[in-house]
Every structure is written in structure tokens, then in C-alpha cells.
Design an enzyme around this catalytic site. Sequence first.
Site, mmCIF file in Angstrom:
data_model
loop_
_atom_site.group_PDB
_atom_site.id
_atom_site.type_symbol
_atom_site.label_atom_id
_atom_site.label_comp_id
_atom_site.label_asym_id
_atom_site.label_seq_id
_atom_site.Cartn_x
_atom_site.Cartn_y
_atom_site.Cartn_z
ATOM 1 N N ARG A 176 0.796 -1.222 0.000
ATOM 2 C CA ARG A 176 0.000 0.000 0.000
ATOM 3 C C ARG A 176 0.831 1.276 0.000
ATOM 4 O O ARG A 176 0.313 2.362 0.262
ATOM 5 C CB ARG A 176 -0.955 0.003 1.201
ATOM 6 C CG ARG A 176 -1.900 -1.202 1.178
ATOM 7 C CD ARG A 176 -2.942 -1.139 2.271
ATOM 8 N NE ARG A 176 -3.775 -2.332 2.273
ATOM 9 C CZ ARG A 176 -4.809 -2.553 1.463
ATOM 10 N NH1 ARG A 176 -5.134 -1.634 0.569
ATOM 11 N NH2 ARG A 176 -5.502 -3.671 1.537
ATOM 12 N N HIS B 126 3.185 -10.975 -6.079
ATOM 13 C CA HIS B 126 2.193 -10.066 -6.654
ATOM 14 C C HIS B 126 2.665 -8.643 -6.425
ATOM 15 O O HIS B 126 3.089 -8.296 -5.324
ATOM 16 C CB HIS B 126 0.824 -10.279 -6.011
ATOM 17 C CG HIS B 126 -0.316 -9.723 -6.819
ATOM 18 N ND1 HIS B 126 -0.456 -8.373 -7.082
ATOM 19 C CD2 HIS B 126 -1.351 -10.333 -7.446
ATOM 20 C CE1 HIS B 126 -1.538 -8.182 -7.820
ATOM 21 N NE2 HIS B 126 -2.095 -9.355 -8.063
ATOM 22 N N TYR C 69 -0.302 -2.587 -4.818
ATOM 23 C CA TYR C 69 -1.574 -2.110 -5.359
ATOM 24 C C TYR C 69 -1.490 -0.801 -6.147
ATOM 25 O O TYR C 69 -2.329 -0.526 -6.994
ATOM 26 C CB TYR C 69 -2.573 -1.914 -4.214
ATOM 27 C CG TYR C 69 -2.972 -3.182 -3.512
ATOM 28 C CD1 TYR C 69 -3.433 -4.290 -4.218
ATOM 29 C CD2 TYR C 69 -2.887 -3.270 -2.116
ATOM 30 C CE1 TYR C 69 -3.804 -5.449 -3.564
ATOM 31 C CE2 TYR C 69 -3.256 -4.434 -1.458
ATOM 32 C CZ TYR C 69 -3.718 -5.514 -2.186
ATOM 33 O OH TYR C 69 -4.090 -6.659 -1.535
ATOM 34 N N HIS D 133 -1.263 -6.161 -12.281
ATOM 35 C CA HIS D 133 -2.502 -5.736 -12.917
ATOM 36 C C HIS D 133 -2.171 -4.803 -14.081
ATOM 37 O O HIS D 133 -1.277 -3.953 -13.961
ATOM 38 C CB HIS D 133 -3.394 -5.002 -11.922
ATOM 39 C CG HIS D 133 -3.967 -5.904 -10.874
ATOM 40 N ND1 HIS D 133 -4.572 -5.433 -9.731
ATOM 41 C CD2 HIS D 133 -4.032 -7.262 -10.779
ATOM 42 C CE1 HIS D 133 -4.989 -6.443 -8.986
ATOM 43 N NE2 HIS D 133 -4.656 -7.564 -9.604
ATOM 44 N N GLU E 258 -1.825 -9.558 -15.652
ATOM 45 C CA GLU E 258 -3.063 -10.209 -15.217
ATOM 46 C C GLU E 258 -4.272 -9.614 -15.924
ATOM 47 O O GLU E 258 -4.418 -8.385 -16.003
ATOM 48 C CB GLU E 258 -3.230 -10.064 -13.700
ATOM 49 C CG GLU E 258 -4.474 -10.750 -13.174
ATOM 50 C CD GLU E 258 -4.602 -10.676 -11.659
ATOM 51 O OE1 GLU E 258 -5.694 -10.988 -11.154
ATOM 52 O OE2 GLU E 258 -3.612 -10.304 -10.994
ATOM 53 N N ASP F 15 -6.913 -14.842 -14.178
ATOM 54 C CA ASP F 15 -7.749 -14.923 -12.983
ATOM 55 C C ASP F 15 -9.133 -15.415 -13.388
ATOM 56 O O ASP F 15 -9.775 -14.822 -14.252
ATOM 57 C CB ASP F 15 -7.840 -13.541 -12.335
ATOM 58 C CG ASP F 15 -8.578 -13.545 -11.013
ATOM 59 O OD1 ASP F 15 -9.757 -13.939 -10.995
ATOM 60 O OD2 ASP F 15 -7.996 -13.134 -9.995
ATOM 61 N N HIS G 40 -11.966 -12.874 -12.827
ATOM 62 C CA HIS G 40 -11.892 -11.783 -13.802
ATOM 63 C C HIS G 40 -12.347 -12.251 -15.179
ATOM 64 O O HIS G 40 -13.058 -11.514 -15.881
ATOM 65 C CB HIS G 40 -10.461 -11.242 -13.882
ATOM 66 C CG HIS G 40 -9.976 -10.649 -12.608
ATOM 67 N ND1 HIS G 40 -8.672 -10.215 -12.438
ATOM 68 C CD2 HIS G 40 -10.598 -10.419 -11.424
ATOM 69 C CE1 HIS G 40 -8.528 -9.735 -11.216
ATOM 70 N NE2 HIS G 40 -9.669 -9.857 -10.581
ATOM 71 N N HIS H 255 -5.000 -17.629 -11.169
ATOM 72 C CA HIS H 255 -5.624 -17.251 -9.911
ATOM 73 C C HIS H 255 -6.991 -17.915 -9.853
ATOM 74 O O HIS H 255 -7.830 -17.694 -10.727
ATOM 75 C CB HIS H 255 -5.788 -15.733 -9.806
ATOM 76 C CG HIS H 255 -4.512 -15.014 -9.511
ATOM 77 N ND1 HIS H 255 -4.389 -13.642 -9.639
ATOM 78 C CD2 HIS H 255 -3.304 -15.458 -9.081
ATOM 79 C CE1 HIS H 255 -3.157 -13.283 -9.308
ATOM 80 N NE2 HIS H 255 -2.486 -14.375 -8.958
ATOM 81 N N ASP I 127 -15.333 -6.681 -10.002
ATOM 82 C CA ASP I 127 -14.192 -7.459 -9.495
ATOM 83 C C ASP I 127 -14.540 -7.868 -8.076
ATOM 84 O O ASP I 127 -14.127 -7.241 -7.116
ATOM 85 C CB ASP I 127 -12.914 -6.627 -9.542
ATOM 86 C CG ASP I 127 -11.683 -7.435 -9.132
ATOM 87 O OD1 ASP I 127 -11.831 -8.627 -8.824
ATOM 88 O OD2 ASP I 127 -10.577 -6.866 -9.104
ATOM 89 N N HIS J 215 -14.464 -11.199 -5.752
ATOM 90 C CA HIS J 215 -14.062 -12.582 -5.537
ATOM 91 C C HIS J 215 -14.990 -13.260 -4.521
ATOM 92 O O HIS J 215 -15.538 -12.604 -3.634
ATOM 93 C CB HIS J 215 -12.634 -12.656 -5.005
ATOM 94 C CG HIS J 215 -11.609 -12.167 -5.982
ATOM 95 N ND1 HIS J 215 -10.261 -12.392 -5.802
ATOM 96 C CD2 HIS J 215 -11.715 -11.487 -7.149
ATOM 97 C CE1 HIS J 215 -9.580 -11.863 -6.808
ATOM 98 N NE2 HIS J 215 -10.450 -11.296 -7.633
ATOM 99 N N GLU K 65 -7.077 -16.527 -4.164
ATOM 100 C CA GLU K 65 -7.172 -15.165 -3.621
ATOM 101 C C GLU K 65 -8.599 -14.936 -3.118
ATOM 102 O O GLU K 65 -9.143 -13.844 -3.253
ATOM 103 C CB GLU K 65 -6.829 -14.126 -4.679
ATOM 104 C CG GLU K 65 -5.429 -14.176 -5.215
ATOM 105 C CD GLU K 65 -5.210 -13.160 -6.321
ATOM 106 O OE1 GLU K 65 -4.134 -12.566 -6.374
ATOM 107 O OE2 GLU K 65 -6.137 -12.953 -7.144
#
Length: 282
Positions: free
Chosen positions: A41, A70, A73, A110, A146, A180, A183, A217, A230, A232, A262
Site C-alpha cells: 500500500r 504479486h 496495489y 494488474h 493479469e 484470474d 476476472h 488465480h 471485481d 471474488h 485469492e
Amino acid sequence: MPKEGLLLGAHLPITGGLHKALERAAEIDCASVQLFTRNPRGWRAAPLDLSQVELFRSTASKLGLTLVAHASYLPNLASPNEEVHRLSLQSIQDELERCEALGIPYLVLHMGSHLGAGFETGFHRLVSACKTIMDKFEGKTMLLLENMSGQANSMGSKLQDIAKVLAALGNEDRIGVCLDTCHLFQAGYELRSERALEKLFNEIEESFGIDKVKVIHLNDSKAAIGSGLDRHERIGKGYIGPNGFRNILRHRAFRRMPMILETPVSEWREYKEDLQILQSLI
């Protein structure tokens, strides 16, 4: 270890040290693990020290896990904002170097958002950034793009858009794809029948080739197919459901890849429940 030698795993926390993610993976019987190599972050990260690297590498060697990182963000390589674009470049370059030092072969990223500037603008920003990053990076870690869920302004929700980016990069062998399931489904790709999955496999082959796909993913979807969201969900509790994951786990193309959960758990040990469900579907 998962049945049939599948590389099932989860994204696990690094609280207490990077090596802790590996130990947690072993505790819940993962064959692969995904982690952040830094605080996800913030733009800045403390440099890795030699003791961290040695402990991580020795733990990874002892446990025999397939490793995936990964990216944090904040980076958006498709951003039209010059400062965000500059910071994103620096961040991904740093994360690739961290992965190389730690012996992690894959860094998932991403594809980002053009923020309303238009797909072509975002496309050129993303391609230019990837070229700059890979020109400077001398290591072997692969950068995996991704796919996205179809959110407004997002890049890479359609396979042909990913293919366009890869083609513009000249098929750079250190850039691949992470798919993913959530996604894909929310971008409109059907996964719930063997016929649908075979159609998806054929489209992947025609777009950029299944060999470009290095990581999956595994996430169920809280939203209906083609929703563009998005969201999950835990395995088997969403719209994809058990049949969709049974098809994926049994398909010849995906069995050799790290498959990373995830799903929205409240505590990392809950991933074991999802892993057990996946193992029961094989």
C-alpha cells in the site's frame, strides 16, 4: 501436498517476515504460494537485507514450493498521469529486482487503467513502460500481466487486448500472462462447462498461446457472468461454482501451472478449506 501433483496454493501474508508466507503455505499443505515482497500500500519499500534474502531462500529450498509474487496495489503503468506513471515504473523495476534477489520466478501485475484517456492511450503507456522496465532489468524473473474484470477504463479484460500488448512488446520472453478465473468470468468468458472451457482454451491459443500463461488465480465470483465487476468469492460459493473449477482443474492446459487462491477469507488458515474443496474436485 495436493493430489495429482497440482500446484495448488494461496496468497499468504508476510507478517513477521517474508519467509513466514512460505511457512504458512506449508502449514496448510500448499504446493505453491503467492506473496507480496513489500508493503503493498505504499510507493516506498525498505531495501532487502542479506539476512532476509538468505532466510527466504533457505526456507523456499527446504519446503520446495513454487513461488509467485504479486506487485503492490499502487502501480498503474497505463496511467496518463506523469507522476503516477513515473512512480509506477520505479516501483515495478524495484519489485522485479526484489523477486530476482529472492529467487521468485514470477511477478504478477494488474494491467491498470487508462483513467478515461482511452484504450489506445493506455495501451501505448503500458507498452512503453514494459519496454523501459525490461530493458533495464537484467534478471530472469518474468513479469506476468493479469487479465482484468471489465471495469470501466481497465486494460486487458479481453484476451485480444492482452495479445495486442504482447505483440507490441515483440514477444519478450520475460513477459507472460496470469489468468484470474473470477476476472475472466466477470469479463464475459464462460467457464462452467467442458465445452466452454475448451472454447476459452482455443481462444487463448489463437490470441497469444497457452505457453504464455504461467499462473492461474483461482477465485469464484460474487457477480454474474459479464458483470464487469471485481468481486471474488470462496470456491464453490459463487456463480462459477464447483463444475467450473472441476473443469479447470481437469483441463490438460492448466494442470502444470501454479494455481493460487485469492478468495475472501477472514484469516489465512481458512484457505485450507478452499484447498480441500479443490482437491475433492480433481
